[in-house]
Write a protein that holds these residues in place. Sequence first.
Motif, PDB file in Angstrom:
ATOM      1  N   UNK A  88      -3.512  57.623 -51.927  1.00  0.00           N
ATOM      2  CA  UNK A  88      -2.704  57.308 -53.035  1.00  0.00           C
ATOM      3  C   UNK A  88      -1.579  56.405 -52.675  1.00  0.00           C
ATOM      4  N   UNK A  89      -1.176  56.480 -51.491  1.00  0.00           N
ATOM      5  CA  UNK A  89      -0.167  55.655 -51.232  1.00  0.00           C
ATOM      6  C   UNK A  89      -0.268  54.598 -50.214  1.00  0.00           C
ATOM      7  N   UNK A  90      -1.620  54.177 -49.967  1.00  0.00           N
ATOM      8  CA  UNK A  90      -1.915  52.966 -49.172  1.00  0.00           C
ATOM      9  C   UNK A  90      -2.988  53.372 -48.298  1.00  0.00           C
ATOM     10  N   UNK A  91      -3.195  52.395 -47.352  1.00  0.00           N
ATOM     11  CA  UNK A  91      -4.242  52.410 -46.073  1.00  0.00           C
ATOM     12  C   UNK A  91      -3.602  53.080 -44.743  1.00  0.00           C
ATOM     13  N   UNK A  92      -4.538  53.921 -44.261  1.00  0.00           N
ATOM     14  CA  UNK A  92      -4.201  54.483 -42.921  1.00  0.00           C
ATOM     15  C   UNK A  92      -5.372  54.149 -41.944  1.00  0.00           C
ATOM     16  N   UNK A  93      -5.044  53.526 -40.945  1.00  0.00           N
ATOM     17  CA  UNK A  93      -6.195  52.961 -39.911  1.00  0.00           C
ATOM     18  C   UNK A  93      -5.715  53.539 -38.423  1.00  0.00           C
ATOM     19  N   UNK A  94      -6.617  54.204 -37.903  1.00  0.00           N
ATOM     20  CA  UNK A  94      -6.313  54.747 -36.638  1.00  0.00           C
ATOM     21  C   UNK A  94      -7.770  54.447 -35.773  1.00  0.00           C
ATOM     22  N   UNK A  95      -7.627  54.728 -34.556  1.00  0.00           N
ATOM     23  CA  UNK A  95      -8.761  54.749 -33.631  1.00  0.00           C
ATOM     24  C   UNK A  95      -8.320  56.174 -32.808  1.00  0.00           C
ATOM     25  N   UNK A  96      -9.377  56.886 -32.699  1.00  0.00           N
ATOM     26  CA  UNK A  96      -9.585  58.059 -31.965  1.00  0.00           C
ATOM     27  C   UNK A  96     -10.113  57.761 -30.606  1.00  0.00           C
ATOM     28  N   UNK A  97     -10.131  58.902 -29.770  1.00  0.00           N
ATOM     29  CA  UNK A  97     -10.249  58.634 -28.344  1.00  0.00           C
ATOM     30  C   UNK A  97     -11.792  58.772 -28.290  1.00  0.00           C
TER      31      UNK A  97
END
Length: 278
Positions: A88-97
């Motif tokens: 709802x508040x925006x995009x979250x981008x992350x890379x996992x191991x």
Amino acid sequence: MAKASVELTRELQDSIRRCLSQGAVLQQHRVKLETKPKKFEDRVLALTSWRLHLFPLKVPAKVESSFNVLEIRAFNTLSQNQILVETERGMVSMRLPSAESVDQVTRHVSSALSKVCPGPGCLIRRGNVDTPEGPRDTSPNSETSTSTTHSVCGGFSETYAALCDYNGLHCREEVQWDVDTIYHAEDNREFNLLDFSHLESRDLALMVAALAYNQWFTKLYCKDLRLGSEVLEQVLHTLSKSGSLEELVLDNAGLKTYSREVTRSLAGPKLLPCSEGL
């Protein structure tokens, strides 16, 4: 015990558990969070039942940001073990191991959503979102997903707990106990707000909100209890969303101000018999 990725010190893991003492930490992963376009920084992703938390790699642990699973609008797993979450508040981008970590997080989110609401909700996708054929749908309602069978009374307690977390309010265990024990034992499909009349209006509002996602209860009842505006607004929301409520009884519940809205809500394709004393 919480699953933790490699390279997380025991001290940091324990500090995160203490920080999130109100809920069991189910998973911890060291991730690369995209803080700016193409700039990734180290963080810890910690998962509790209904929320995803991000921590800096510092002791004592302090939550940098978090979001409830109900805030998720889309959840995409991409190449290079990357997850892209639209909230709802925006995009979250992350890379996992690792691919295994991606799978663990994806399954957790999918399972949590399937416990909260059986109807259409967040769309979980695997693959490149930019490919012409599109990613594969693994939402809790797709045939390829692992959907959790609802517990007693259609999983009301899970939905209620998730909504409490979403709204930042205390989850009242006596509500869960009454539903899981008494309502279930009596096979009672009528949710009676009078059973919880000793609680505050905001607590009643969350219970009514939980009914919007529930497929067990078929009737909502209240008599001679003046309901606050926030409760009545949730009644309207539940009427518009529920696929299982068949009967609404609000007798002398302060409905007069909302009578037109209720009438409109009842005028849809599925008419709910309504007995109301204004």
